[in-house]
Write an enzyme that holds these catalytic residues in place. Structure first.
Site, mmCIF file in Angstrom:
data_model
loop_
_atom_site.group_PDB
_atom_site.id
_atom_site.type_symbol
_atom_site.label_atom_id
_atom_site.label_comp_id
_atom_site.label_asym_id
_atom_site.label_seq_id
_atom_site.Cartn_x
_atom_site.Cartn_y
_atom_site.Cartn_z
ATOM 1 N N ASP A 98 -8.166 3.703 1.946
ATOM 2 C CA ASP A 98 -7.405 3.708 2.749
ATOM 3 C C ASP A 98 -7.801 4.188 4.211
ATOM 4 O O ASP A 98 -7.852 5.245 4.184
ATOM 5 C CB ASP A 98 -6.261 4.778 2.573
ATOM 6 C CG ASP A 98 -4.807 4.766 3.169
ATOM 7 O OD1 ASP A 98 -4.955 4.236 4.349
ATOM 8 O OD2 ASP A 98 -3.873 5.265 2.694
ATOM 9 N N ARG A 105 -3.337 -0.840 5.466
ATOM 10 C CA ARG A 105 -3.901 -2.018 4.523
ATOM 11 C C ARG A 105 -2.907 -2.933 4.492
ATOM 12 O O ARG A 105 -3.217 -4.413 4.527
ATOM 13 C CB ARG A 105 -4.305 -1.340 3.202
ATOM 14 C CG ARG A 105 -5.395 -0.410 3.321
ATOM 15 C CD ARG A 105 -5.682 0.540 2.051
ATOM 16 N NE ARG A 105 -4.479 1.392 1.835
ATOM 17 C CZ ARG A 105 -4.385 1.938 0.493
ATOM 18 N NH1 ARG A 105 -5.406 1.952 -0.373
ATOM 19 N NH2 ARG A 105 -3.481 2.543 0.278
ATOM 20 N N CYS A 128 0.847 -1.162 0.127
ATOM 21 C CA CYS A 128 0.008 0.049 0.014
ATOM 22 C C CYS A 128 0.921 1.280 -0.025
ATOM 23 O O CYS A 128 2.085 1.246 -0.404
ATOM 24 C CB CYS A 128 -0.991 0.095 1.239
ATOM 25 S SG CYS A 128 -0.400 0.208 2.779
#
Length: 160
Positions: A127, A16, A10
């Site tokens: 996110d 994440r 990420c």
């Protein structure tokens, strides 16, 4: 047999991708594949290198009894394109950045995470660093990781 190596990526490697790493590691262990699959995570940016996962990710993983022990943020390196078999991008921007960072012709297959769970009808894992919705991300991560375990089990049975 060489281990199948998976890298989740990420932006900053604190929300994440470490969540996906921890969940996938948990699923791999439960499937009895811990000796056959290695998993890690990284970020395209370097802001958080060396830091543990975000508090929201840690609290969520604690709630689900999933270990993140020893996990620290790292940054994607060009060599990762050769070191991993599969690099999983959490969103389309990460996917573009990964492809440019590892360069064309890298060994690793690069996919976007939610191609593993097309029924969700989304392209990108949002996110939670910005949205705050760690539970929503966990549900997506769980679905995708379960599919990825199935994909790896199918590949393993095809090798026999």
């Amino acid at each position: 047999m060489m281990a199948y190596r998976v890298l989740f990526v990420c932006l900053g490697n604190i929300c994440r991708s470490p969540m996906a790493e921890a969940v996938f590691r948990d699923r791999i262990r439960a499937a009895g594949l811990a000796n056959q699959v290695e998993v890690s995570s990284a970020g395209t940016g370097d802001w958080h290198v060396g830091r543990p996962p975000h508090e929201g990710t840690r609290k969520l993983l604690d709630r689900h009894g999933i270990s993140y022990e020893g996990m620290r943020a790292s940054q994607l390196k060009r060599e990762d394109g050769e070191a991993y078999d599969l690099i999983v991008a959490m969103d389309s921007r990460n996917e573009e950045d990964i492809r440019s960072m590892i360069g064309p012709g890298a060994k690793a297959e690069v996919i976007r995470f939610l191609t593993l769970a097309p029924e969700l009808g989304l392209e990108d894992v949002p996110d939670p660093y910005y949205t705050g919705n760690f539970d929503e991300v966990y549900e997506m991560v769980r679905a995708g990781c379960d599919r990825l375990v199935g994909r790896i089990e199918a590949k393993g049975s095809n090798r026999d």
